[in-house]
Design a protein around this motif. Sequence first.
Motif, PDB file in Angstrom:
ATOM      1  N   UNK A 149      -0.553  14.720   3.846  1.00  0.00           N
ATOM      2  CA  UNK A 149       0.175  13.472   3.677  1.00  0.00           C
ATOM      3  C   UNK A 149       1.154  13.567   2.513  1.00  0.00           C
ATOM      4  N   UNK A 150       2.425  13.292   2.718  1.00  0.00           N
ATOM      5  CA  UNK A 150       3.384  13.310   1.607  1.00  0.00           C
ATOM      6  C   UNK A 150       3.162  12.121   0.680  1.00  0.00           C
ATOM      7  N   UNK A 151       3.164  12.392  -0.618  1.00  0.00           N
ATOM      8  CA  UNK A 151       3.026  11.342  -1.626  1.00  0.00           C
ATOM      9  C   UNK A 151       4.083  11.547  -2.703  1.00  0.00           C
ATOM     10  N   UNK A 152       3.851  11.021  -3.913  1.00  0.00           N
ATOM     11  CA  UNK A 152       4.837  11.112  -4.975  1.00  0.00           C
ATOM     12  C   UNK A 152       4.749  12.393  -5.786  1.00  0.00           C
ATOM     13  N   UNK A 153       5.434  12.387  -6.918  1.00  0.00           N
ATOM     14  CA  UNK A 153       5.592  13.580  -7.737  1.00  0.00           C
ATOM     15  C   UNK A 153       4.338  13.896  -8.536  1.00  0.00           C
ATOM     16  N   UNK A 154       3.718  15.032  -8.244  1.00  0.00           N
ATOM     17  CA  UNK A 154       2.562  15.593  -8.935  1.00  0.00           C
ATOM     18  C   UNK A 154       1.310  14.716  -8.796  1.00  0.00           C
ATOM     19  N   UNK A 155       0.794  14.588  -7.570  1.00  0.00           N
ATOM     20  CA  UNK A 155      -0.433  13.812  -7.358  1.00  0.00           C
ATOM     21  C   UNK A 155      -1.633  14.482  -7.997  1.00  0.00           C
ATOM     22  N   UNK A 156      -2.503  13.656  -8.559  1.00  0.00           N
ATOM     23  CA  UNK A 156      -3.746  14.180  -9.139  1.00  0.00           C
ATOM     24  C   UNK A 156      -4.939  13.342  -8.683  1.00  0.00           C
ATOM     25  N   UNK A 157      -5.311  12.314  -9.432  1.00  0.00           N
ATOM     26  CA  UNK A 157      -6.506  11.561  -9.104  1.00  0.00           C
ATOM     27  C   UNK A 157      -6.331  10.713  -7.839  1.00  0.00           C
ATOM     28  N   UNK A 158      -7.468  10.483  -7.150  1.00  0.00           N
ATOM     29  CA  UNK A 158      -7.486   9.709  -5.909  1.00  0.00           C
ATOM     30  C   UNK A 158      -8.637   8.706  -5.964  1.00  0.00           C
ATOM     31  N   UNK A 159      -8.470   7.585  -5.268  1.00  0.00           N
ATOM     32  CA  UNK A 159      -9.523   6.570  -5.184  1.00  0.00           C
ATOM     33  C   UNK A 159      -9.542   5.942  -3.790  1.00  0.00           C
ATOM     34  N   UNK A 160     -10.739   5.589  -3.313  1.00  0.00           N
ATOM     35  CA  UNK A 160     -10.881   4.778  -2.115  1.00  0.00           C
ATOM     36  C   UNK A 160     -10.903   3.311  -2.519  1.00  0.00           C
ATOM     37  N   UNK A 161     -10.342   2.454  -1.692  1.00  0.00           N
ATOM     38  CA  UNK A 161     -10.351   1.025  -2.008  1.00  0.00           C
ATOM     39  C   UNK A 161     -10.140   0.206  -0.736  1.00  0.00           C
ATOM     40  N   UNK A 162     -10.492  -1.062  -0.836  1.00  0.00           N
ATOM     41  CA  UNK A 162     -10.159  -2.047   0.190  1.00  0.00           C
ATOM     42  C   UNK A 162      -9.303  -3.103  -0.478  1.00  0.00           C
ATOM     43  N   UNK A 163      -8.125  -3.351   0.069  1.00  0.00           N
ATOM     44  CA  UNK A 163      -7.181  -4.262  -0.578  1.00  0.00           C
ATOM     45  C   UNK A 163      -6.747  -5.364   0.387  1.00  0.00           C
TER      46      UNK A 163
END
Length: 409
Positions: free
Chosen positions: A382-396
């Motif tokens: 999946x393409x994302x922004x510049x220099x991805x690091x941490x990730x989280x699951x959430x319901x919004x």
Amino acid sequence: MPLPRKHLITAATLLLTAGFVAGPTAQAPASADGTRSVLIVGNAVAGTVSFIDAQTYANLGSFSVIPDLAKVFAGWNPLQWVDYGIANADEATVDPSVGGTRYIDDFSLSPDGTTIYVSRANLDDVAAFNLETHQELWVSPVDGIHSDHLALSPDGTKLVVSATTSAEAEVYNTVNGALEGKFTTGTYPHQNTFTADGKYIYNESIGVTALPYALNALKGALQLEKVDASTLQVVKVWTFPYGLRPFVIAPDGTTMYADMSYLNGFIKYDLNSSQTLATVQQPYSATAASESYDSYPQNSAHHGIALSSDASKLCDVGTIDDYTKIVNTSTLTTTATVTYPTGSIPYWALTSADGQYCYVSLSAGNAVSVINYATGTEVARIPVGDFPQRERNATVPGAVISALSSAIG
């Protein structure tokens, strides 16, 4: 110091070699209550977080966590500018082509999914934003020169942030950002994790990463500690010969799997007996085999580990090897390997909310790799922004998605 291998790829190269890209258009409908399950990715250089639909892997848009950047810079004194320069120079060793700018180290969302709390890395602060209105709710300074990993208490009332150079973790009130307390840590505190019941906090330390491998003994206190979340008193400390990197504790509450500085693999550790049960050395890639310890990004050979929901599989991220391995926890043998182009810098792992997939951030490729634990195959990139690091699951709530920028990151 420069890393000779980190110069070969671009985002386009990475995505094309994947053979597939989860596009930003196809979107799954929101649930009956209007909420949406998402993967959220922190883009460290861009200063944004990308929202990914957890079902379709469509990139739903992004949110900037540095709308006040000009104001922050305008308010700094000369010493803060010096600290900022030091922090940037240190981070630049990870990938000289990217540089050292880091605006996000870690983040978490409130239980209702409307507020994001962000450790803003080299800005050396922690901030909160309303995701529906985009209002900045508060900003609080963090001791030292870098704000590192954070953790949100299960009830959403406390935020723990590692103050990298101050050998402490700081606890903030999530309503107003007030500093409620601190606890001492090892040298260069890193990951924070609350137990599921919110009673304890685990904090690990990596040591002074700027020192070379030959001076490992001078890197400081390399440890994991267990802290009472109510009193902020340290109740137990485990020491290690090298810096402790990302870790995950199994549902039994006693078995820990962890990356360590310089180790091209991971350890299995018993927290009750304080014994290393196994050290798993993974094979070096052809490129990594020629690297010296002192060329590893922030001393990390492997930097990312996650556990499937049934605790039967590990997702082990080979940062210098440009691969992710799926490992059987019973035998500690590899069942599958997903490889990436040289220089991708896979740097973090997170298990999906349903426990079936491992998300791996590819920092130099500006993408997230999605791996099926059961089959060991990569099902999306999946393409994302510049220099991805941490990730989280959430319901919004749906209102959060509606308020996002259309930019992917």
